[in-house]
Design a protein around this motif. Structure first.
Motif, PDB file in Angstrom:
ATOM      1  N   ARG A 181       0.835  -1.190   0.000  1.00 31.86           N
ATOM      2  CA  ARG A 181       0.000   0.000   0.000  1.00 31.86           C
ATOM      3  C   ARG A 181       0.878   1.252   0.000  1.00 31.86           C
ATOM      4  O   ARG A 181       0.636   2.209  -0.721  1.00 31.86           O
ATOM      5  N   HIS A 182       1.906   1.200   0.816  1.00 30.41           N
ATOM      6  CA  HIS A 182       2.777   2.371   0.927  1.00 30.41           C
ATOM      7  C   HIS A 182       3.580   2.601  -0.340  1.00 30.41           C
ATOM      8  O   HIS A 182       3.919   3.726  -0.686  1.00 30.41           O
ATOM      9  N   GLU A 183       3.892   1.521  -1.053  1.00 32.51           N
ATOM     10  CA  GLU A 183       4.780   1.645  -2.199  1.00 32.51           C
ATOM     11  C   GLU A 183       4.049   1.744  -3.530  1.00 32.51           C
ATOM     12  O   GLU A 183       4.676   1.948  -4.562  1.00 32.51           O
ATOM     13  N   SER A 184       2.733   1.563  -3.538  1.00 37.27           N
ATOM     14  CA  SER A 184       1.984   1.698  -4.790  1.00 37.27           C
ATOM     15  C   SER A 184       2.160   3.120  -5.315  1.00 37.27           C
ATOM     16  O   SER A 184       2.076   4.080  -4.567  1.00 37.27           O
ATOM     17  N   CYS A 185       2.392   3.249  -6.624  1.00 35.55           N
ATOM     18  CA  CYS A 185       2.721   4.589  -7.125  1.00 35.55           C
ATOM     19  C   CYS A 185       1.484   5.460  -7.261  1.00 35.55           C
ATOM     20  O   CYS A 185       1.575   6.670  -7.340  1.00 35.55           O
ATOM     21  N   GLY A 186       0.303   4.844  -7.301  1.00 34.02           N
ATOM     22  CA  GLY A 186      -0.919   5.651  -7.384  1.00 34.02           C
ATOM     23  C   GLY A 186      -1.318   6.005  -8.785  1.00 34.02           C
ATOM     24  O   GLY A 186      -2.173   6.842  -8.994  1.00 34.02           O
ATOM     25  N   LEU A 242     -14.610   4.259  -6.829  1.00 37.15           N
ATOM     26  CA  LEU A 242     -15.564   4.868  -5.905  1.00 37.15           C
ATOM     27  C   LEU A 242     -15.171   4.675  -4.448  1.00 37.15           C
ATOM     28  O   LEU A 242     -15.813   5.202  -3.555  1.00 37.15           O
ATOM     29  N   LEU A 243     -14.103   3.893  -4.232  1.00 35.10           N
ATOM     30  CA  LEU A 243     -13.715   3.546  -2.870  1.00 35.10           C
ATOM     31  C   LEU A 243     -13.471   4.778  -2.019  1.00 35.10           C
ATOM     32  O   LEU A 243     -13.982   4.902  -0.908  1.00 35.10           O
ATOM     33  N   ASN A 244     -12.696   5.677  -2.539  1.00 38.45           N
ATOM     34  CA  ASN A 244     -12.359   6.876  -1.779  1.00 38.45           C
ATOM     35  C   ASN A 244     -13.094   8.098  -2.296  1.00 38.45           C
ATOM     36  O   ASN A 244     -12.768   9.216  -1.943  1.00 38.45           O
ATOM     37  N   HIS A 245     -14.057   7.861  -3.139  1.00 38.44           N
ATOM     38  CA  HIS A 245     -14.829   8.996  -3.673  1.00 38.44           C
ATOM     39  C   HIS A 245     -15.942   9.319  -2.677  1.00 38.44           C
ATOM     40  O   HIS A 245     -16.602   8.425  -2.178  1.00 38.44           O
ATOM     41  N   PRO A 246     -16.155  10.596  -2.366  1.00 38.44           N
ATOM     42  CA  PRO A 246     -17.096  10.916  -1.283  1.00 38.44           C
ATOM     43  C   PRO A 246     -18.568  10.688  -1.632  1.00 38.44           C
ATOM     44  O   PRO A 246     -19.399  10.648  -0.732  1.00 38.44           O
ATOM     45  N   GLY A 254       0.612   6.329  -4.178  1.00 36.54           N
ATOM     46  CA  GLY A 254      -0.384   5.389  -3.678  1.00 36.54           C
ATOM     47  C   GLY A 254      -1.708   6.076  -3.412  1.00 36.54           C
ATOM     48  O   GLY A 254      -2.044   7.063  -4.060  1.00 36.54           O
ATOM     49  N   ASP A 255      -2.464   5.553  -2.444  1.00 39.55           N
ATOM     50  CA  ASP A 255      -3.783   6.131  -2.223  1.00 39.55           C
ATOM     51  C   ASP A 255      -3.711   7.429  -1.416  1.00 39.55           C
ATOM     52  O   ASP A 255      -4.738   8.045  -1.158  1.00 39.55           O
ATOM     53  N   HIS A 256      -2.515   7.840  -1.025  1.00 37.84           N
ATOM     54  CA  HIS A 256      -2.405   9.157  -0.408  1.00 37.84           C
ATOM     55  C   HIS A 256      -1.838  10.190  -1.384  1.00 37.84           C
ATOM     56  O   HIS A 256      -1.480  11.286  -0.990  1.00 37.84           O
ATOM     57  N   ALA A 257      -1.745   9.799  -2.650  1.00 38.63           N
ATOM     58  CA  ALA A 257      -1.260  10.747  -3.661  1.00 38.63           C
ATOM     59  C   ALA A 257      -2.269  11.862  -3.842  1.00 38.63           C
ATOM     60  O   ALA A 257      -3.461  11.680  -3.630  1.00 38.63           O
ATOM     61  N   GLN A 258      -1.795  13.036  -4.180  1.00 41.59           N
ATOM     62  CA  GLN A 258      -2.726  14.131  -4.417  1.00 41.59           C
ATOM     63  C   GLN A 258      -2.213  15.073  -5.488  1.00 41.59           C
ATOM     64  O   GLN A 258      -1.021  15.208  -5.703  1.00 41.59           O
ATOM     65  N   GLY A 266      -4.741  -0.380  -0.566  1.00 45.73           N
ATOM     66  CA  GLY A 266      -5.162   0.269   0.677  1.00 45.73           C
ATOM     67  C   GLY A 266      -6.321  -0.465   1.315  1.00 45.73           C
ATOM     68  O   GLY A 266      -6.369  -0.641   2.540  1.00 45.73           O
ATOM     69  N   TRP A 267      -7.213  -0.927   0.494  1.00 46.19           N
ATOM     70  CA  TRP A 267      -8.389  -1.640   0.989  1.00 46.19           C
ATOM     71  C   TRP A 267      -7.963  -2.949   1.656  1.00 46.19           C
ATOM     72  O   TRP A 267      -8.407  -3.292   2.759  1.00 46.19           O
TER      73      TRP A 267
END
Lengths: 452, 367
Positions: free
Chosen positions: A351-356, B108-112, B188-192, A366-367
């Motif tokens: 999860r931490h290393e996924s590039c996104g 849709l997982l992180n979509h509000p 990752g899922d914290h990318a912005q 993440g899930w």
């Protein structure tokens, strides 16, 4: 005792320095290749050796080299992938720390074969001190005429540059590595075009692992056919295994791929057994991304044959009952280890290393981490196991690069082989917080799982 | 110039000839309809886009005439070029439908799902995608990732919580503006999407990021919360723009004579279309944000909106009047008034003066 080709001289004092390395017979392969062989002959020799890429996928190196496009007037590049970030794998670190000249020697020969005048070592940022070792070795090699213009009067020019990464696992993926080398964000490229056609700066590029390039040295010294005689079948030559986990003697071992997994774990020559006489529970035989195997399937294949330490035997049975050689990160888990926790920590890593970049991997990793955490902390539900299975199924194969697969496989294998332990974590939630599941059927007969 | 080589490609059993180098997605769009895979990140006008969202995955059941092997994995149709004799399965492949439903769930997982208060609702690609390809519910039970809203200058607002990381706005900034000032931070899922240390985006073409955003992550601050898009009526209009790079051809989103919003003209795939000068119809910030008066524009006529779109509600463009008149249907009889409601209802002729009431009128007041 198997033959050692790479680490034979690793314990000679000061082998890190040029003078000692040269005295011990170093740089002979460069002399042989540049003076007596044509570039294509070197590639042919590597092809004959059957050398397989040591980075994880095991793709034949000679074949990869022959795919390299060679248009006129466009430079070609060799990039050495030293971004070794897989949890459990530390063989390249050992190689570069102790035998930096072996890598440089291999790089000169490979660059000659590929026609690369500027070759790069992309090294992971955390290996900061190894950069200094490599830089020093490159300087020594240059001072002694092994690098620079017109090496050994052959008319071949070669320079080696070291580039540090900035701490991303994804940059070990070859196209992400090239992006990062170009100074961009390390996102994997969409293939095709493959690096052999359009690599770094749009030029044809070969990306090889450190160990693969180092193995070119004995191949040239002894000849490809001699090299191919070591090992079995398509697993030729020697392989570095970085063994860790619950074993008596963790470390980097060079094996010739003819020994059995049981020997490797229990023999004093290698891992030396499991501490305190505990029992083997499971093992991840090739770095964190390959499927975990329970003890019974690790020592014997589903057909009842002894499992050997080589590419074919470890992969025997596919993902249902087999695993992969991977990058050689051999992680042993004894009876006190919790598979759910282990899977959680791997999922957290991915999860931490996924590039996104692509959605299945970005959101799915993440899930999975969150579900595994709730299972581990006793808040899980029975449906979570099937949900995890479904998530990994939807990540695998649907992503741009293999990181999605690498994140999915450990979870899939853990559920496939250790489903009862996951269920125990749910049904006995409070007990699971205080003690471990321990051993189950895996110590006994071969168990072929129902969920494939 | 010699005749361009044509490749025969079969998508969902429909065969079409396309020039070599066409992607599967563009070939499918030429067929049109349901055969065209959805695309969230691919944008035909932006070089290098695509391949990221994985909604356009298709199954290649036959590689080409020369090499008939199927491709082992599902491929991103937006980045895979066709080969001669290729056979592609899109909606006819259960594997594709399953994988696509998975991708929708991931997106849709992180979509509000704050569509009721989102300005993009009604023209949101993610809404369409989840409606057409998703499942009813989510299985996600954890907290969603959230971000603070950020103003990128006084005209654009970034709401990262809604972002699906399609990278389109990054490509727009790369290809349309001189110097890109925003990009992706983290991974990752914290990318912005962000400007490094809050900064204003100040290029004269930066407003186009709003048009390319498939969701409501980048919105027009001059339009935010002013109106729902389906209450406004889009009309095509143009003006002579002082900026030589701007085509000046836009869509005005109007109510009455009031111009609520100005956007570039979109084609049927939701992308900015071609302008009359042959170039892509990107518009400059002046046209988009500052020309909000009807006098600034020459109106050409109403925009044709796909009748399946919610924006088409209340628009009478393209309506076909019935050919038959009522007497024809009634075999020559004229329609007859059965009862005049005003004869029986007291509502319209109250006996009291409603203006004298100090409260709203009630049915009891009419008795």
């Amino acid at each position: 005792m198997g033959r050692k080709l790479l680490l034979e001289k690793a314990h000679v004092e000061n082998i890190r320095l040029y003078d000692v390395y040269r005295r011990e017979g170093g740089y002979r392969s460069v002399e042989k290749a540049l003076k007596t062989m044509a570039p294509d002959a070197v590639t042919e020799e590597v092809k004959k050796s059957g050398l397989r890429g040591r980075g994880g996928a095991g793709f034949p190196a000679g074949m990869k080299w022959s795919f390299l496009a060679k248009p006129e007037g466009i430079p070609r590049y060799l990039v050495v992938n030293a971004d070794e970030s897989e949890p459990g794998t530390f063989k390249d670190r050992y190689l570069m720390e102790f035998l930096p000249h072996l890598l440089i020697e291999g790089m000169i020969v490979s660059s000659f074969a590929l026609g690369s005048n500027n070759s790069y070592i992309y090294i992971r940022g955390e290996y900061a001190w190894i950069v200094d070792i490599l830089e020093q070795a490159i300087q020594e090699a240059r001072n002694n005429g092994w690098l620079g213009k017109n090496i050994l009067g052959s008319g071949f020019d070669c320079e080696i540059h070291v580039q540090r990464g900035a701490g991303a696992y994804i940059c070990g993926e070859e196209t992400a590595l090239l992006e990062s080398l170009e100074g961009k964000r390390g996102n994997p490229r969409i293939k095709p075009p493959f690096p052999a056609i359009k690599g770094v700066w749009g030029c044809p590029t070969v990306v090889n692992n450190v160990e693969t390039i180092a193995a070119v040295v004995p191949i040239i010294n002894e000849g490809g056919e001699e090299y191919a005689k070591i090992g079995v079948g398509k697993s030729t030559g020697t392989k570095l295994i970085s063994a860790c986990g619950n074993i008596n003697k963790p470390g980097v071992y060079e094996i010739d791929m003819t020994i059995s997994v049981e020997d490797f774990i229990y023999s004093d020559e290698w891992c030396g057994g499991i501490p305190k006489g505990k029992k083997l529970k499971a093992c991840i035989p090739g770095g964190s991304s390959v499927p975990i195997l329970p003890a019974n399937l690790l020592l014997k294949t589903a057909k009842g044959e002894t499992r050997m330490m080589n590419y074919e035997s470890l992969a025997d049975g596919g993902f249902a009952t087999g695993s992969m050689m991977g990058s050689g990160g051999f992680i042993v888990l004894d009876e006190d280890q919790c598979v759910v926790r282990n899977t959680y920590s791997l999922a957290r890593f991915y999860r931490h290393e996924s590039c996104g970049q692509c959605s299945p991997c970005r959101e799915g990793t993440g899930w999975m981490e969150k579900i595994l955490w709730s299972l581990e902390t006793g808040k899980g539900k029975m449906s979570d196991i099937d949900l995890l299975w479904d998530i990994q199924r939807k990540i695998e194969g649907n992503t741009i690069c293999p990181l999605g697969d690498a994140a999915a496989w450990p979870v899939a294998a853990a559920i496939r082989h250790f489903r009862d332990e996951f269920e125990w974590h749910i049904t006995n939630a409070s007990e699971a917080q205080t003690r471990n599941f321990g051993l189950a059927h895996y110590a006994d007969e071969i168990h072929v799982p129902a969920t494939v | 110039m010699s005749e361009q080589q044509l490749f025969k490609v079969t998508i969902d059993n429909i065969t079409i000839d396309v020039p070599a180098g066409t992607t599967i997605l563009n070939a499918a769009r030429q067929i049109g309809g349901e055969v065209a895979p959805p695309a969230m990140c691919y944008y035909s006008k932006l070089e290098g886009s695509g391949g990221k969202c994985r909604t356009c995955l298709v199954e290649v059941s036959k590689g080409s005439e020369k090499d008939p092997r199927p491709m082992p994995k599902l491929v991103a149709s937006c980045r895979t070029t066709v080969m001669d004799g290729m056979e592609v399965k899109n909606i006819t492949s259960p594997k594709v439908i399953d994988a696509r439903a998975g991708v929708v769930e991931f997106l849709l997982l992180n979509h509000p799902l704050d569509c009721p208060i989102c300005d993009q609702a009604g023209e949101c690609h993610l809404q369409d995608l989840s409606y057409e390809h998703g499942k009813e519910g989510t299985r996600y039970e954890f907290q969603r990732r959230t971000f603070h809203k950020v103003d990128l200058g006084d005209k654009i607002q970034l709401h990262m919580t809604r972002c699906i990381m399609c990278f389109r706005c990054v490509f727009v900034a790369d290809q349309l503006t001189e110097k890109r000032e925003h990009g992706i931070l983290d991974r990752g899922d914290h990318a912005q999407i962000a400007t490094f240390i809050q900064k204003n985006l100040q290029n004269e073409f930066i407003g186009n990021v709003i048009d390319v955003c498939p969701v409501g992550a980048l919105t027009d601050k001059t339009f935010r919360f002013k109106n729902r898009v389906w209450f406004t009526k889009p009309v095509n209009a143009h003006r002579t723009c002082e900026n030589p790079k701007c085509c000046g051809e836009v869509q005005l989103w109007m109510r009455g004579d009031e111009v609520f919003r100005v956007t570039a003209r979109k084609d049927e795939w939701g992308e900015v279309g071609q302008a009359s000068n042959g170039k892509t119809g990107w518009i400059c910030n002046v046209c988009r944000f500052d020309k909000k008066h009807i006098k600034d524009w020459v109106i050409e006529g109403p925009t044709k909106v796909n009748r399946h779109s919610v924006i088409a509600q209340g628009h009478y463009v393209g309506v076909i009047k019935p050919q038959e008149t009522l007497p024809e249907v009634l075999h020559g009889r004229q329609p007859k008034l059965v009862m005049d409601i005003h004869d029986v209802s007291e509502v319209n002729k109250p006996n009291i003066d409603l203006s004298l009431l100090e409260r709203p009128a009630h049915s009891t007041d009419f008795k």
